[in-house]
Design a protein around this motif. Sequence first.
Motif, mmCIF file in Angstrom:
data_model
loop_
_atom_site.group_PDB
_atom_site.id
_atom_site.type_symbol
_atom_site.label_atom_id
_atom_site.label_comp_id
_atom_site.label_asym_id
_atom_site.label_seq_id
_atom_site.Cartn_x
_atom_site.Cartn_y
_atom_site.Cartn_z
ATOM 1 N N UNK A 1 0.621 -1.133 -0.323
ATOM 2 C CA UNK A 1 -0.017 0.059 0.409
ATOM 3 C C UNK A 1 1.089 0.924 0.130
ATOM 4 N N UNK A 2 0.438 2.580 -0.731
ATOM 5 C CA UNK A 2 1.183 3.562 -1.044
ATOM 6 C C UNK A 2 0.560 4.865 -1.213
ATOM 7 N N UNK A 3 1.134 5.961 -0.289
ATOM 8 C CA UNK A 3 0.097 7.001 0.084
ATOM 9 C C UNK A 3 1.434 8.231 -0.916
ATOM 10 N N UNK A 4 1.713 8.567 -2.073
ATOM 11 C CA UNK A 4 2.589 9.297 -2.385
ATOM 12 C C UNK A 4 1.965 10.748 -2.388
ATOM 13 N N UNK A 5 2.934 11.285 -1.859
ATOM 14 C CA UNK A 5 2.185 13.217 -1.935
ATOM 15 C C UNK A 5 3.655 13.213 -3.183
ATOM 16 N N UNK A 6 3.100 14.133 -4.668
ATOM 17 C CA UNK A 6 3.736 14.140 -5.635
ATOM 18 C C UNK A 6 3.956 15.801 -5.848
ATOM 19 N N UNK A 7 4.179 16.375 -6.640
ATOM 20 C CA UNK A 7 4.908 17.731 -7.603
ATOM 21 C C UNK A 7 5.374 17.221 -8.906
ATOM 22 N N UNK A 8 5.118 18.045 -10.025
ATOM 23 C CA UNK A 8 3.322 18.986 -9.210
ATOM 24 C C UNK A 8 2.193 18.312 -10.296
ATOM 25 N N UNK A 9 1.081 19.045 -10.119
ATOM 26 C CA UNK A 9 -0.875 18.497 -9.659
ATOM 27 C C UNK A 9 -0.335 17.900 -11.704
ATOM 28 N N UNK A 10 -0.275 18.491 -12.429
ATOM 29 C CA UNK A 10 0.167 17.759 -13.397
ATOM 30 C C UNK A 10 0.266 16.568 -13.862
ATOM 31 N N UNK A 11 1.368 15.800 -13.434
ATOM 32 C CA UNK A 11 1.505 14.404 -13.250
ATOM 33 C C UNK A 11 0.190 13.341 -12.712
ATOM 34 N N UNK A 12 0.041 14.664 -11.026
ATOM 35 C CA UNK A 12 -1.397 13.671 -10.997
ATOM 36 C C UNK A 12 -2.155 13.705 -11.048
ATOM 37 N N UNK A 13 -2.744 14.676 -11.488
ATOM 38 C CA UNK A 13 -4.280 14.246 -12.257
ATOM 39 C C UNK A 13 -3.621 13.568 -13.389
ATOM 40 N N UNK A 14 -2.924 13.948 -14.734
ATOM 41 C CA UNK A 14 -2.860 12.802 -15.811
ATOM 42 C C UNK A 14 -3.287 11.542 -15.410
ATOM 43 N N UNK A 15 -2.032 10.829 -13.994
ATOM 44 C CA UNK A 15 -1.995 10.195 -13.606
ATOM 45 C C UNK A 15 -3.763 9.429 -13.405
ATOM 46 N N UNK A 16 -4.331 9.736 -12.618
ATOM 47 C CA UNK A 16 -5.640 10.080 -11.586
ATOM 48 C C UNK A 16 -7.086 9.942 -12.698
ATOM 49 N N UNK A 17 -6.304 10.058 -14.437
ATOM 50 C CA UNK A 17 -7.099 10.381 -14.922
ATOM 51 C C UNK A 17 -8.194 12.039 -15.072
#
Length: 142
Positions: free
Chosen positions: A53-69
């Motif tokens: 199980x993993x909780x990822x805190x990441x920057x930038x928001x664009x990458x997170x938005x793309x991965x989270x669809x």
Amino acid sequence: MAPSSGARLVLISLDGSRLHYAIRLHFSASNNAIEYKALINGLRITIELGATRLYVRHNPELVIDQVMKESSNKSHLMAAYCQEVRKLEDKFQGIKLHHVSQKDNDAANFLTKLAARRDSSPSGIFINDLHKPSARVLEGPI
């Protein structure tokens, strides 16, 4: 594009133990490609460490938005990196990605500077040298 750039990872276990990684990229890459490389390498490292199980805190928001669809990829290379992240996500029982602002990420900021300088690493910091991109560019429309 930066000719030699750095990415960073701070892995924190449930008991608060920290592993620090600086990733040195020895090829040209955009800022978003560098952020994807950090995310991909973090996922690979945690898989090797046996995390389920993993909780990822990441920057930038664009990458997170793309991965989270929540956002589409406009570049074939970013689509390839996103696909690589999705393949690695399947190795976990649970994964949550959360955006964190750069200013609130002091440990990672230090590691980024260390990776970019090419200095020898202080004790307790792992260095990964990457000499080529890991994603293949997809053909055709995105």
